[in-house]
Every structure is written in C-alpha cells, then in structure tokens.
Design a protein around this motif. Structure first.
Motif, mmCIF file in Angstrom:
data_model
loop_
_atom_site.group_PDB
_atom_site.id
_atom_site.type_symbol
_atom_site.label_atom_id
_atom_site.label_comp_id
_atom_site.label_asym_id
_atom_site.label_seq_id
_atom_site.Cartn_x
_atom_site.Cartn_y
_atom_site.Cartn_z
ATOM 1 N N LEU A 43 0.825 -1.217 0.000
ATOM 2 C CA LEU A 43 0.000 0.000 0.000
ATOM 3 C C LEU A 43 0.858 1.265 0.000
ATOM 4 O O LEU A 43 0.450 2.302 -0.519
ATOM 5 C CB LEU A 43 -0.917 0.026 1.228
ATOM 6 C CG LEU A 43 -2.151 -0.876 1.208
ATOM 7 C CD1 LEU A 43 -2.969 -0.658 2.486
ATOM 8 C CD2 LEU A 43 -3.021 -0.595 -0.012
ATOM 9 N N ALA A 44 2.070 1.141 0.560
ATOM 10 C CA ALA A 44 2.963 2.307 0.566
ATOM 11 C C ALA A 44 3.426 2.620 -0.865
ATOM 12 O O ALA A 44 3.748 3.768 -1.179
ATOM 13 C CB ALA A 44 4.158 2.047 1.476
ATOM 14 N N LEU A 45 3.435 1.612 -1.733
ATOM 15 C CA LEU A 45 3.802 1.834 -3.144
ATOM 16 C C LEU A 45 2.618 2.365 -3.939
ATOM 17 O O LEU A 45 2.765 3.182 -4.831
ATOM 18 C CB LEU A 45 4.273 0.526 -3.792
ATOM 19 C CG LEU A 45 5.575 -0.086 -3.289
ATOM 20 C CD1 LEU A 45 5.834 -1.396 -4.015
ATOM 21 C CD2 LEU A 45 6.730 0.882 -3.548
ATOM 22 N N ASP A 46 1.437 1.813 -3.652
ATOM 23 C CA ASP A 46 0.207 2.277 -4.310
ATOM 24 C C ASP A 46 -0.911 2.107 -3.294
ATOM 25 O O ASP A 46 -1.252 0.976 -2.916
ATOM 26 C CB ASP A 46 -0.076 1.456 -5.584
ATOM 27 C CG ASP A 46 -1.243 2.062 -6.378
ATOM 28 O OD1 ASP A 46 -2.137 2.682 -5.755
ATOM 29 O OD2 ASP A 46 -1.259 1.904 -7.608
ATOM 30 N N THR A 192 -2.357 -8.068 -13.148
ATOM 31 C CA THR A 192 -1.830 -6.752 -12.773
ATOM 32 C C THR A 192 -0.801 -6.276 -13.805
ATOM 33 O O THR A 192 -0.187 -7.089 -14.498
ATOM 34 C CB THR A 192 -1.223 -6.792 -11.353
ATOM 35 O OG1 THR A 192 -1.062 -5.456 -10.902
ATOM 36 C CG2 THR A 192 0.114 -7.503 -11.322
ATOM 37 N N THR A 193 -0.649 -4.961 -13.887
ATOM 38 C CA THR A 193 0.275 -4.402 -14.877
ATOM 39 C C THR A 193 1.134 -3.304 -14.260
ATOM 40 O O THR A 193 0.726 -2.656 -13.287
ATOM 41 C CB THR A 193 -0.496 -3.818 -16.077
ATOM 42 O OG1 THR A 193 0.447 -3.407 -17.071
ATOM 43 C CG2 THR A 193 -1.355 -2.617 -15.690
ATOM 44 N N GLY A 194 2.315 -3.117 -14.876
ATOM 45 C CA GLY A 194 3.171 -1.998 -14.480
ATOM 46 C C GLY A 194 3.134 -0.901 -15.523
ATOM 47 O O GLY A 194 3.947 0.025 -15.478
ATOM 48 N N ASP A 195 2.180 -0.967 -16.454
ATOM 49 C CA ASP A 195 2.145 -0.013 -17.572
ATOM 50 C C ASP A 195 2.035 1.442 -17.111
ATOM 51 O O ASP A 195 2.524 2.335 -17.789
ATOM 52 C CB ASP A 195 0.951 -0.309 -18.509
ATOM 53 C CG ASP A 195 1.251 -1.460 -19.456
ATOM 54 O OD1 ASP A 195 2.357 -2.033 -19.377
ATOM 55 O OD2 ASP A 195 0.368 -1.801 -20.267
ATOM 56 N N PHE A 196 1.378 1.667 -15.965
ATOM 57 C CA PHE A 196 1.136 3.053 -15.552
ATOM 58 C C PHE A 196 2.150 3.538 -14.520
ATOM 59 O O PHE A 196 2.225 4.721 -14.232
ATOM 60 C CB PHE A 196 -0.301 3.189 -14.999
ATOM 61 C CG PHE A 196 -1.310 2.639 -15.971
ATOM 62 C CD1 PHE A 196 -1.627 3.344 -17.114
ATOM 63 C CD2 PHE A 196 -1.881 1.391 -15.769
ATOM 64 C CE1 PHE A 196 -2.521 2.819 -18.034
ATOM 65 C CE2 PHE A 196 -2.770 0.857 -16.682
ATOM 66 C CZ PHE A 196 -3.085 1.573 -17.822
ATOM 67 N N GLU A 199 8.078 1.929 -12.291
ATOM 68 C CA GLU A 199 8.994 1.950 -11.142
ATOM 69 C C GLU A 199 8.353 1.269 -9.927
ATOM 70 O O GLU A 199 8.973 0.442 -9.245
ATOM 71 C CB GLU A 199 9.312 3.408 -10.809
ATOM 72 C CG GLU A 199 10.623 3.598 -10.105
ATOM 73 C CD GLU A 199 10.845 5.080 -9.817
ATOM 74 O OE1 GLU A 199 11.063 5.391 -8.641
ATOM 75 O OE2 GLU A 199 10.746 5.894 -10.766
ATOM 76 N N GLY A 200 7.094 1.613 -9.669
ATOM 77 C CA GLY A 200 6.377 1.003 -8.544
ATOM 78 C C GLY A 200 6.238 -0.497 -8.745
ATOM 79 O O GLY A 200 6.397 -1.281 -7.800
ATOM 80 N N ALA A 201 5.965 -0.906 -9.996
ATOM 81 C CA ALA A 201 5.812 -2.339 -10.281
ATOM 82 C C ALA A 201 7.134 -3.076 -10.048
ATOM 83 O O ALA A 201 7.145 -4.186 -9.504
ATOM 84 C CB ALA A 201 5.338 -2.531 -11.717
ATOM 85 N N ALA A 202 8.240 -2.436 -10.425
ATOM 86 C CA ALA A 202 9.560 -3.071 -10.227
ATOM 87 C C ALA A 202 9.843 -3.203 -8.728
ATOM 88 O O ALA A 202 10.389 -4.214 -8.267
ATOM 89 C CB ALA A 202 10.641 -2.249 -10.917
ATOM 90 N N MET A 213 9.020 -15.053 -3.369
ATOM 91 C CA MET A 213 7.780 -15.184 -4.150
ATOM 92 C C MET A 213 7.949 -14.482 -5.494
ATOM 93 O O MET A 213 8.823 -13.642 -5.664
ATOM 94 C CB MET A 213 6.613 -14.545 -3.395
ATOM 95 C CG MET A 213 6.329 -15.178 -2.047
ATOM 96 S SD MET A 213 4.786 -14.555 -1.349
ATOM 97 C CE MET A 213 5.219 -12.915 -0.872
ATOM 98 N N THR A 214 7.058 -14.827 -6.417
ATOM 99 C CA THR A 214 7.103 -14.224 -7.754
ATOM 100 C C THR A 214 5.981 -13.211 -7.917
ATOM 101 O O THR A 214 4.846 -13.491 -7.549
ATOM 102 C CB THR A 214 6.907 -15.334 -8.816
ATOM 103 O OG1 THR A 214 8.005 -16.217 -8.732
ATOM 104 C CG2 THR A 214 6.821 -14.757 -10.230
ATOM 105 N N LEU A 215 6.317 -12.055 -8.478
ATOM 106 C CA LEU A 215 5.277 -11.160 -9.006
ATOM 107 C C LEU A 215 5.771 -10.727 -10.373
ATOM 108 O O LEU A 215 6.875 -10.198 -10.511
ATOM 109 C CB LEU A 215 5.073 -9.924 -8.116
ATOM 110 C CG LEU A 215 3.973 -8.996 -8.647
ATOM 111 C CD1 LEU A 215 2.577 -9.606 -8.462
ATOM 112 C CD2 LEU A 215 4.023 -7.622 -7.967
ATOM 113 N N ARG A 216 4.969 -10.987 -11.383
ATOM 114 C CA ARG A 216 5.378 -10.661 -12.758
ATOM 115 C C ARG A 216 4.268 -9.816 -13.403
ATOM 116 O O ARG A 216 3.372 -10.347 -14.086
ATOM 117 C CB ARG A 216 5.622 -11.954 -13.531
ATOM 118 C CG ARG A 216 5.826 -11.803 -15.032
ATOM 119 C CD ARG A 216 7.120 -11.066 -15.374
ATOM 120 N NE ARG A 216 7.443 -11.236 -16.779
ATOM 121 C CZ ARG A 216 7.048 -10.402 -17.761
ATOM 122 N NH1 ARG A 216 6.303 -9.334 -17.474
ATOM 123 N NH2 ARG A 216 7.393 -10.652 -19.006
#
Ligand SMILES: C[S@@+](CC[C@H](N)C(=O)[O-])C[C@H]1O[C@@H](n2cnc3c(N)ncnc32)[C@H](O)[C@@H]1O
Length: 269
Positions: A43-46, A192-196, A199-202, A213-216
């Motif tokens: 939540l601190a990231l988004d 889920t996507t990092g398109d928007f 940096e937050g997704a990374a 764990m994996t998040l892709r």
C-alpha cells in the motif's frame, strides 16, 4: 475434493501468502500479521491496493454472469483464492442453477476452506482441486471427473498469472489448458500491470522476490498474447474496470489514475 487431505493442512504463518494478502485487501479475516505487514508495504507503493482487489473481483462477477447468460454451464477457475461471497459458483448458479464449477488453488488455506465452500452448493455441482497451476495435466485429469470436456467450459485464471514467471511456464500452462478445451469454450484472464507505474511495479516485484515469491506484472500486449488463437469478445483486453461496466458492479475508486489491471474474455472457435 481432490488432492491433499484438508485434515493435514499446515498453514505457514512465518511468511506472507498471496491468497491471504488478497483476503486482507478484501477485508477478510483469513490472514495473519505477516500478510497484513506485506500488504501494508504494498500500500505504501500504491495506496489503492484494496480498490485493485475489489475492481478485480467485480470483473469476475460481470464476466461470470455474462458467460452464464451466454449459455456456458461449466466453469474451471484456477487460482480461485479464499472464498469471498459472492463466489464464482454463486454468480454462475444464480443465472444457471445447473452450472458446474471446479475450483483449484495451491494454497493450503484455500484447501482448509474448501469443504465449507462445497457445502454451500448442491452436491456434485461444485468441486475443489488442490493443485499447482504449473501442473495443468493433473488439473485437467481431476477436473474431468466433474466437467464434460466435450461441452464448452469457461476457464478463468483471475489475478493468477502474475504469480507465474515466464520461465516457470506461464504461457505454456495457458496453452496446455486451452488446447484441451472444446470449441465454444472461453478463456477469462485478469492480471496486474506496471504499464502506468513501471517503477512502482519493479519495487513490488523486488518485494516479492525478497520473500521468495514471484510477481510478474505484464503489459497489455503481454496479456493479449495469452489469448493467441482465440477470438476476443468486446471490448477486447481492457482495463479490468472498463470491461463491460454496464453488466453490473462498478467500483468507485479514488484518484484519476487507472487501477493497474487488465482483463479480457476470449472464445475458442
Ligand atoms: C490474488 S488471488 C485471486 C483470487 C481470485 N482468482 C480472484 O481473482 O478473486 C490469487 C490466487 O492464486 C493462487 N495461486 C498463486 N499461484 C498459484 C499456482 N501456481 N497454482 C495455483 N494457485 C495459485 C493463490 O493461492 C491465490 O489464491
């Protein structure tokens, strides 16, 4: 129920689990301090983590209702998660009381809830398989005891594939499952996507990796690629919130930025 005996389930509360973090985001009670701690770090990231979970769930409601209204009577839902009402079988069976639903997940806590979940439905109409999505043949074999593979099946992998990396066979597992579906079946995906916010997704990906764990997150084009060879139904791959909002629940979300998740439904010819 197929797979491990629920009596022997051991819940590991020493590290977070995606099913339990998702439950926390949805306001459920089947999570532990370790899950809450990581969910709060996300939540601190988004700050819209709860909205993301609710928007995804609302997509499941609309897509399932649309499928049932389109005549689909068999559903295979892999990565089903901790039961959260209304569950997929409740949505499908509201429209089509004769709908059959097979759930599958690999998290012990989902197995622990499976017996109660199955009791909430007419006998034989709903089944639960404890299995890993990366072993599609085992899932197909077990699902064949409840579902007829000569009649259309809606296969849903909702908020699941972002937990499977490319090198762990994400595309291959989808292809293997779809290959076995008869003509007239559907593939339903949300992701889920990092398109928007790349940096937050990374950062989120690194946070998962640090815990083994994996998040892709995947782009719109990458999600669309999972549907290759299938006919996307309107509106194609869209933001989850934008997939046929006229069909039902729409979640009011904070802020103007899109909730970073895509979804789509496609038909096998
Ligand atoms: C975010 S939850 C989504 C739950 C539900 N599909 C929904 O969209 O509301 C993801 C689920 O996928 C499950 N999952 C993750 N990796 C899996 C795997 N390799 N095999 C089976 N289930 C998996 C998790 O245990 C969790 O229950």
């Amino acid at each position: 129920m197929t797979g491990q005996d629920p009596q022997t389930v051991e819940i590991d509360t020493s590290k977070p689990h995606p099913a339990r973090m998702y439950d926390w985001f949805l306001g459920g009670k089947d999570n532990y301090p370790v899950d809450e701690q990581m969910a709060k770090q996300l939540l601190a990231l988004d700050s819209r983590g709860r909205d993301m979970a609710r928007v995804n769930r609302a997509f499941m409601h609309r897509a399932t209702r649309w499928l049932a209204e389109s005549g689909v009577r068999q559903f295979l839902d892999i990565g089903s998660g901790i039961p959260t009402e209304p569950n997929l079988h409740q949505i499908a069976q509201r429209t089509a009381p004769d709908a059959r639903v097979v759930y599958c997940d690999n998290d012990p806590i989902v197995l622990a809830h499976a017996a109660a979940l199955l009791r909430s439905t007419p006998e034989g109409a709903t089944e639960y398989i404890q299995a890993d999505a990366r072993r599609p043949d085992a899932i197909l074999e077990a699902a064949g005891k409840t579902l007829a593979f000569d009649q259309p099946i809606a296969l849903s992998l909702l908020a699941l594939l972002h937990f499977v990396d490319d090198e762990d066979g994400a595309a291959e597992l989808v292809d293997r499952l779809v290959e076995r579906l008869p003509s007239g079946s559907y593939l339903v995906l949300s992701h889920t996507t990092g398109d928007f916010d790349p940096e937050g997704a990374a950062k989120a990906r690194a946070m998962y990796k640090a815990r083994g764990m994996t998040l892709r997150p995947r782009s719109r084009a990458e999600l669309t690629a999972f549907f290759h060879g299938l006919e996307l139904v309107e509106p194609g791959v869209s933001l989850s919130a934008d997939w046929r909002p006229e069909l039902g629940e729409v979640i009011d979300v904070a802020g103007v930025d899109p909730i970073p998740g895509y979804a789509g439904v496609a038909r096998k010819r």
